[in-house]
Design a protein around this motif. Structure first.
Motif, PDB file in Angstrom:
ATOM      1  N   ARG A   4      75.753 -11.202  63.361  1.00 43.34           N
ATOM      2  CA  ARG A   4      77.155 -11.060  63.764  1.00 43.34           C
ATOM      3  C   ARG A   4      78.102 -11.428  62.630  1.00 43.34           C
ATOM      4  O   ARG A   4      79.138 -12.052  62.828  1.00 43.34           O
ATOM      5  N   ALA A   5      77.709 -11.054  61.427  1.00 42.26           N
ATOM      6  CA  ALA A   5      78.551 -11.241  60.250  1.00 42.26           C
ATOM      7  C   ALA A   5      79.371  -9.966  60.080  1.00 42.26           C
ATOM      8  O   ALA A   5      79.289  -9.059  60.913  1.00 42.26           O
ATOM      9  N   SER A   6      80.153  -9.892  59.015  1.00 45.29           N
ATOM     10  CA  SER A   6      80.928  -8.673  58.796  1.00 45.29           C
ATOM     11  C   SER A   6      81.060  -8.379  57.311  1.00 45.29           C
ATOM     12  O   SER A   6      81.038  -9.278  56.475  1.00 45.29           O
ATOM     13  N   VAL A   7      81.200  -7.091  57.023  1.00 43.18           N
ATOM     14  CA  VAL A   7      81.459  -6.645  55.660  1.00 43.18           C
ATOM     15  C   VAL A   7      82.971  -6.661  55.497  1.00 43.18           C
ATOM     16  O   VAL A   7      83.689  -6.023  56.266  1.00 43.18           O
ATOM     17  N   ILE A   8      83.459  -7.416  54.500  1.00 45.67           N
ATOM     18  CA  ILE A   8      84.914  -7.523  54.337  1.00 45.67           C
ATOM     19  C   ILE A   8      85.426  -6.825  53.083  1.00 45.67           C
ATOM     20  O   ILE A   8      86.627  -6.685  52.911  1.00 45.67           O
ATOM     21  N   ASP A   9      84.507  -6.367  52.217  1.00 47.35           N
ATOM     22  CA  ASP A   9      84.921  -5.611  51.033  1.00 47.35           C
ATOM     23  C   ASP A   9      83.748  -4.762  50.566  1.00 47.35           C
ATOM     24  O   ASP A   9      82.607  -5.213  50.585  1.00 47.35           O
ATOM     25  N   VAL A  10      84.081  -3.542  50.172  1.00 54.59           N
ATOM     26  CA  VAL A  10      83.056  -2.631  49.657  1.00 54.59           C
ATOM     27  C   VAL A  10      83.610  -1.962  48.412  1.00 54.59           C
ATOM     28  O   VAL A  10      84.749  -1.490  48.404  1.00 54.59           O
ATOM     29  N   GLY A  11      82.804  -1.937  47.371  1.00 59.61           N
ATOM     30  CA  GLY A  11      83.159  -1.240  46.139  1.00 59.61           C
ATOM     31  C   GLY A  11      82.059  -0.257  45.796  1.00 59.61           C
ATOM     32  O   GLY A  11      81.077  -0.127  46.536  1.00 59.61           O
TER      33      GLY A  11
END
Length: 160
Positions: free
Chosen positions: A111-118
């Motif tokens: 239940r984590a989250s991706v907060i930035d993607v490059g």
């Protein structure tokens, strides 16, 4: 018996208070496992959450020494009561698009989250107790963690 204790310390929001509290720990030879400081529901006050390890006698000494500091309003060992405690971890991975679905599976499980993607990286935010954060980090380590940052614990007792 040595164990972890979580202390919630209510202090006046004044310059130098954090330094005096940390200095007290250092001078007395007590280790701080984690510390976090933030505002409270009352203007002019801050709450420090300090996690330290010691036996009951050591914690009692810490509490007595802290209570002598002028800006300390109240000290509570919240680990001795039913409590909620959380930490935050930011985890940066070198992640080519081809492996991202595997990583997302781990992220969803915790239940984590991706907060930035490059183009070649992603940053994951995970919140929970230290054992949960350690577990997700160990599962993500094979994908190449390039940066890792933890907050200290923040905690409060359950109920009123």
């Amino acid at each position: 018996m040595m164990r972890k204790h979580t202390l919630a310390i209510l202090v006046n929001d004044q310059p130098g208070v954090l330094q005096r509290v940390c200095g007290l720990f250092g001078r007395r030879g007590f280790n701080i496992d984690s510390i976090s400081v933030g505002g409270t529901e009352e203007s002019g006050l801050s709450r420090m959450t300090v996690v330290t390890t010691g036996d009951d006698r050591t914690i009692e000494q810490i509490e007595k020494q802290l209570s002598k500091l002028i800006d300390v309003i109240r000290i509570q060992d919240v680990s001795s009561k039913p409590m909620v405690s959380r930490e935050l971890a930011l985890i940066k991975l070198e992640a080519e698009p081809s492996i991202r679905p595997e990583i997302l599976g781990i992220v969803e499980t915790f239940r984590a989250s991706v907060i930035d993607v490059g183009p070649k990286h992603m940053i994951i935010q995970a919140v929970g107790d230290l054992s949960k954060l350690d577990a997700i980090i160990e599962l993500l380590r094979p994908y190449g963690i390039s940066e890792l940052s933890y907050t200290g614990a923040t905690a409060m007792t359950r109920g009123s």
